[in-house]
Design a protein around this motif. Structure first.
Motif, PDB file in Angstrom:
ATOM      1  N   PRO A  88      -2.571   1.241  -4.361  1.00 57.59           N
ATOM      2  CA  PRO A  88      -3.176   0.922  -3.065  1.00 57.59           C
ATOM      3  C   PRO A  88      -2.327   1.462  -1.932  1.00 57.59           C
ATOM      4  O   PRO A  88      -1.092   1.420  -1.980  1.00 57.59           O
ATOM      5  CB  PRO A  88      -3.178  -0.616  -3.047  1.00 57.59           C
ATOM      6  N   CYS A  89      -2.982   1.994  -0.911  1.00 57.36           N
ATOM      7  CA  CYS A  89      -2.278   2.461   0.286  1.00 57.36           C
ATOM      8  C   CYS A  89      -2.885   1.767   1.500  1.00 57.36           C
ATOM      9  O   CYS A  89      -4.085   1.917   1.768  1.00 57.36           O
ATOM     10  CB  CYS A  89      -2.382   3.973   0.427  1.00 57.36           C
ATOM     11  N   MET A 132      -3.196   7.911  -5.157  1.00 60.01           N
ATOM     12  CA  MET A 132      -2.933   7.225  -3.887  1.00 60.01           C
ATOM     13  C   MET A 132      -4.275   6.784  -3.295  1.00 60.01           C
ATOM     14  O   MET A 132      -4.986   7.569  -2.668  1.00 60.01           O
ATOM     15  CB  MET A 132      -2.198   8.162  -2.932  1.00 60.01           C
ATOM     16  N   ASN A 133      -4.618   5.532  -3.504  1.00 57.07           N
ATOM     17  CA  ASN A 133      -5.958   5.042  -3.167  1.00 57.07           C
ATOM     18  C   ASN A 133      -6.005   4.438  -1.772  1.00 57.07           C
ATOM     19  O   ASN A 133      -5.556   3.318  -1.540  1.00 57.07           O
ATOM     20  CB  ASN A 133      -6.404   4.022  -4.216  1.00 57.07           C
ATOM     21  N   THR A 163       6.052  -1.542  -1.186  1.00 52.15           N
ATOM     22  CA  THR A 163       7.149  -0.987  -1.987  1.00 52.15           C
ATOM     23  C   THR A 163       7.443   0.476  -1.663  1.00 52.15           C
ATOM     24  O   THR A 163       8.439   1.019  -2.132  1.00 52.15           O
ATOM     25  CB  THR A 163       6.839  -1.096  -3.490  1.00 52.15           C
ATOM     26  N   ALA A 164       6.583   1.122  -0.889  1.00 54.26           N
ATOM     27  CA  ALA A 164       6.800   2.521  -0.525  1.00 54.26           C
ATOM     28  C   ALA A 164       6.168   2.784   0.839  1.00 54.26           C
ATOM     29  O   ALA A 164       5.023   2.385   1.081  1.00 54.26           O
ATOM     30  CB  ALA A 164       6.198   3.466  -1.562  1.00 54.26           C
ATOM     31  N   VAL A 171       2.935  -0.362  -3.964  1.00 51.67           N
ATOM     32  CA  VAL A 171       2.010  -0.517  -2.840  1.00 51.67           C
ATOM     33  C   VAL A 171       2.503   0.369  -1.705  1.00 51.67           C
ATOM     34  O   VAL A 171       3.618   0.188  -1.205  1.00 51.67           O
ATOM     35  CB  VAL A 171       1.930  -1.979  -2.356  1.00 51.67           C
ATOM     36  N   PHE A 172       1.695   1.358  -1.315  1.00 50.49           N
ATOM     37  CA  PHE A 172       2.033   2.237  -0.203  1.00 50.49           C
ATOM     38  C   PHE A 172       1.637   1.607   1.130  1.00 50.49           C
ATOM     39  O   PHE A 172       0.662   0.848   1.217  1.00 50.49           O
ATOM     40  CB  PHE A 172       1.287   3.567  -0.326  1.00 50.49           C
ATOM     41  N   TYR A 173       2.384   1.977   2.161  1.00 49.55           N
ATOM     42  CA  TYR A 173       2.056   1.587   3.531  1.00 49.55           C
ATOM     43  C   TYR A 173       2.235   2.820   4.403  1.00 49.55           C
ATOM     44  O   TYR A 173       3.329   3.372   4.508  1.00 49.55           O
ATOM     45  CB  TYR A 173       2.981   0.465   3.991  1.00 49.55           C
ATOM     46  N   GLN A 174       1.149   3.294   5.006  1.00 53.81           N
ATOM     47  CA  GLN A 174       1.194   4.485   5.849  1.00 53.81           C
ATOM     48  C   GLN A 174       1.466   4.103   7.289  1.00 53.81           C
ATOM     49  O   GLN A 174       0.775   3.253   7.867  1.00 53.81           O
ATOM     50  CB  GLN A 174      -0.112   5.267   5.770  1.00 53.81           C
TER      51      GLN A 174
END
Length: 590
Positions: free
Chosen positions: A449-450, A413-414, A174-175, A128-131
C-alpha cells in the motif's frame, strides 16, 4: 465438478513454496491444494527444464480444513524456473496456471515462476509506503519564499519531514517516497537544474543526510524521485551547450511531451550515461552511498526514457541503469513510473515495480465510479459513462498479476492517489464509505500500500487541476472528519504490517457479481475475507469460505468495528452488504 475446480489453489508465497526466494541449485517444495473429495487420479507439476517440459508426480501429504495438499520437490536448476500444475480425473485433464484452469494446454506466459537469487529488498514484507510532496508537507520554521514565476510556495522542507517522523511511525509507515528534492526552479522540481545537490530551499545536501539518518534510526526506508529523461531548461548543461539533448529540426532542444522547458536527454551520448549512472560518483550512485544511503529510486516518466522515433535505446539503457544501481546496493528498490502494461520490465531483472496504476490504481478508481485515469485524457472516452463491474475488476487485475513472478507481485506499489491525479475523496460523488472501500482495497491486492500524504486526514483539494492534488498538509486543522479518515488508515496499516495474511499471504477471489466483490487473503491459519460494495442498493451475497478451508467468521464485528449481519452454513457465508459498504472480517478454519 465445479466445486472441485473452484477449490484448486497454489501461489508463490511461503504457504505453497518452501522458499519463495531460492538460491540457484536449491531444492524447493511446491504445494497445491484442492477439495478433499476431488475425483482426481493424478496430480503433477509441469516444470520447464532447460527449455523442455517435464512432468513430476505430486503426492498427497496431508488434509486440513476439508482441503487436501499435494506436494513435489523441484530443483531450481536455472535462474528462472517456470511451472504449472496438471490434474487428471477419470474423464478429463486440467491445467492450472496463474491465470486459472483450462482443459487445454496453456501458453507459458502465465506460468508460476521462481527467480533464483532475486534481490528482493528484505523490508518488503508488511511494508507501507508514504508519498510526500516535500514543498507541501511541513514548514517547521514558518518560513516563506517566492519565485519570479507564477507558482505558489509554502516552504516545506526536509527538516519538516524529520519533525514528523513520530507521526509517520504512529500511522504505521515503513518507507517514505519523496517527490524530487534536487535543485530546481519549480515547487514540483521535475525541472532539475543540478542533480548533484539537494535544493537549498529544502535544506541542501546536509538536510538529506540528516533525514536519511533519522528515518533509518526509526526503521523507515527512504526512496527518492528523479527524472533522468529530461532536465529543466535552467540546467547548466543547457547553458554550456552540452551535446546531451535531443534537438528539433530547427536546432532548438526537444521538450518532453511538448514542454520546451523540459529538454529531453539523449542517451546516445556515452558521457551522459557515465554522469547519470555509470561512474562511481554518478548521479544515481552518489545518493545510494553514505552519508545519504537512500534505499531506492523512483524514476519519473520511465515509460518514455531513451525513446525518440528512430532512436530506441530504452531496453539497453534500462538494463544498464538497473545493473549499475544494484552494483552499489543489491537490494535497492527500483520503481518506474508507468501507467499502462509494463510486463517486460517486471520479470525480475529490471524494475521491482511500477507505480501500479495499471494493476491497481486505475482499477479501483474506476470501480468506485471515477473515470479511468488514462482513458479520460481522450475526449471520446469521456462521453461514455460506463461503470466498471466486479467481473471487470477481476479480469483487469488478473491481466496484470497473472504474468508476474510472485516476488514481483509482492513488490507492487499499490497507489490510487498521487501528485499527478485528483484525490479520490475530493470528488463530489465519492462518499466517505466509498473512499473507505477504495482504501480497504489496498489490503486485498498483492503488493505494498502507498498512502499519498494527507489522504489519511481527508486533506482538502479540488479535482480539475494538479494544484488541487498538492494542498499543504492540514497540521493545524485536525477535526472529527480528519480523525475518521485517520482511523481507517491506522487499521489498514496495522493489518498490513502485523497480520501475515496481508503482509505475505495468498489471494483468491471468492465472489464477483454486479458491483460487489469478495476477496480472501490468507497465510496458513491466518485468514481474512474482504468485501467491497460499489452498489447503489443493499445486497445479500453468498461467499464460499470452504474454498479456502474456512467455516465461519470469528465474530460478527469487522476490523473497523462495524457490525456484520451474516449466517454461515456448510462453509458458505451468507452476508448482508449495505450499499457502498466494505468489510474486513477474520475467518476461522473448518
Amino acid at each position: 465438478m465445479d466445486k472441485f475446480l473452484d477449490s484448486i489453489y497454489s501461489d508463490g508465497t511461503r504457504g505453497f513454496v518452501s522458499d519463495p526466494l531460492p538460491r540457484l541449485h536449491e531444492k524447493v517444495r511446491i504445494r497445491l491444494r484442492m477439495l478433499e473429495s476431488a475425483p482426481v487420479v493424478d496430480v503433477m507439476i509441469r516444470q520447464m527444464v532447460n527449455g523442455a517440459e517435464r512432468y513430476i508426480p505430486m503426492d498427497k501429504v496431508f488434509t486440513k480444513g476439508g482441503l487436501s495438499y499435494y506436494e513435489a520437490v523441484i530443483t531450481v536448476n536455472e535462474p528462472r524456473v517456470s511451472y504449472i500444475f496438471a490434474i487428471t480425473t477419470k474423464d478429463n485433464f486440467y491445467f492450472y496456471n496463474q491465470q486459472g484452469i483450462t482443459t487445454y494446454v496453456p501458453d507459458y506466459r502465465h506460468d508460476f515462476v521462481l527467480l533464483a537469487d532475486y534481490p528482493q529488498p528484505d523490508w518488503i514484507k508488511g511494508a507501507v509506503f508514504y508519498q510526500i510532496f516535500p514543498e507541501r508537507f511541513c514548514n517547521p520554521d514558518a518560513k516563506d519564499y517566492t519565485w519570479t514565476g507564477k507558482e505558489e510556495f509554502f516552504g516545506g522542507d526536509l527538516k519538516g519531514i524529520i519533525s514528523k517522523i513520530p507521526y509517520l511511525k504512529d500511522l504505521g509507515v515503513t518507507a517514505v517516497y519523496l517527490n524530487p528534492i534536487f535543485s530546481a526552479n519549480t515547487n514540483h522540481k521535475y525541472d532539475c537544474i543540478d542533480y548533484f545537490h539537494v535544493d537549498e530551499h529544502f535544506g541542501g545536501d546536509e538536510a538529506l543526510a540528516d533525514l536519511s539518518k533519522a528515518l533509518h534510526e526509526n526503521d523507515i526506508k527512504l526512496v527518492l524521485d528523479i527524472s533522468i529523461n529530461h532536465t529543466g531548461l535552467g540546467h547548466h548543461w543547457v547553458k554550456e551547450g552540452k551535446p546531451y539533448y535531443f534537438k528539433e529540426e530547427d536546432g532548438t532542444l526537444m521538450g518532453w511531451a511538448g514542454y520546451s522547458e523540459l529538454p529531453v536527454l539523449d542517451y546516445r551520448n556515452e558521457e551522459l550515461r557515465n554522469i547519470i549512472y555509470k561512474d562511481d560518483d554518478s548521479v544515481l550512485k552518489k545518493w545510494l552511498k553514505p552519508p545519504y544511503n537512500i534505499d531506492g529510486w523512483r524514476f519519473d516518466v520511465a515509460d518514455v526514457l531513451a525513446r525518440n522515433d528512430d532512436v530506441q535505446l530504452s531496453d539497453e539503457v534500462w538494463r544498464e541503469v538497473c545493473d549499475e544501481i544494484r552494483k552499489v546496493k543489491k537490494d535497492a528498490i527500483i520503481i518506474g513510473e508507468h501507467w499502462a502494461d509494463c510486463n517486460e520490465y517486471l520479470q525480475g531483472d529490471l524494475w521491482n515495480t511500477p507505480m501500479n496504476y495499471f494493476g491497481f490504481g486505475r482499477i479501483v478508481r474506476q470501480f468506485a465510479g471515477l473515470p479511468d485515469l488514462f482513458l479520460m485524457r481522450t475526449e471520446a472516452f469521456n462521453k461514455v459513462k460506463y461503470k466498471m463491474t466486479s467481473q471487470d475488476v477481476v479480469s483487469r487485475t488478473d491481466s496484470h498479476y497473472s504474468s508476474l513472478p510472485q516476488v514481483i507481485a509482492d513488490s507492487q506499489m499499490n497507489l490510487f492517489d498521487s501528485h499527478d491525479v485528483a484525490r479520490v475523496h475530493n470528488y463530489d460523488e465519492i462518499s466517505f464509505d466509498r473512499w473507505k472501500s477504495v482504501v480497504v482495497s489496498q489490503l486485498l491486492w498483492e503488493g505494498i500500500p502507498c498512502i499519498y500524504y494527507g489522504d489519511e486526514l481527508g486533506i482538502d483539494g479540488y479535482t480539475h487541476h494538479d494544484s488541487g492534488f498538492r494542498f499543504p498538509m492540514p497540521w493545524d486543522d485536525f477535526n472529527e472528519n480528519r480523525k475518521k479518515h485517520l482511523e481507517v488508515y491506522k487499521t489498514v496499516t496495522r493489518l498490513r504490517r502485523f497480520e501475515s495474511a496481508f503482509s505475505e499471504g495468498g489471494r483468491k477471489v471468492l465472489y464477483a457479481d454486479g458491483y460487489t466483490i469478495a476477496i480472501a487473503r490468507f497465510m496458513e491459519d491466518n485468514m481474512y475475507i474482504g468485501i467491497i460494495s460499489m452498489e447503489d442498493e443493499d445486497r445479500t451475497i453468498e461467499v464460499p469460505l470452504w474454498t479456502i478451508g474456512a467455516s465461519d467468521i470469528e465474530k460478527p464485528v469487522d476490523e473497523f468495528g462495524s457490525m456484520v449481519s451474516c449466517d454461515c452454513k456448510d462453509g458458505v457465508l451468507k452476508i448482508e452488504v449495505p450499499a457502498g459498504a466494505s468489510y474486513i472480517v477474520k475467518v476461522k478454519g473448518i
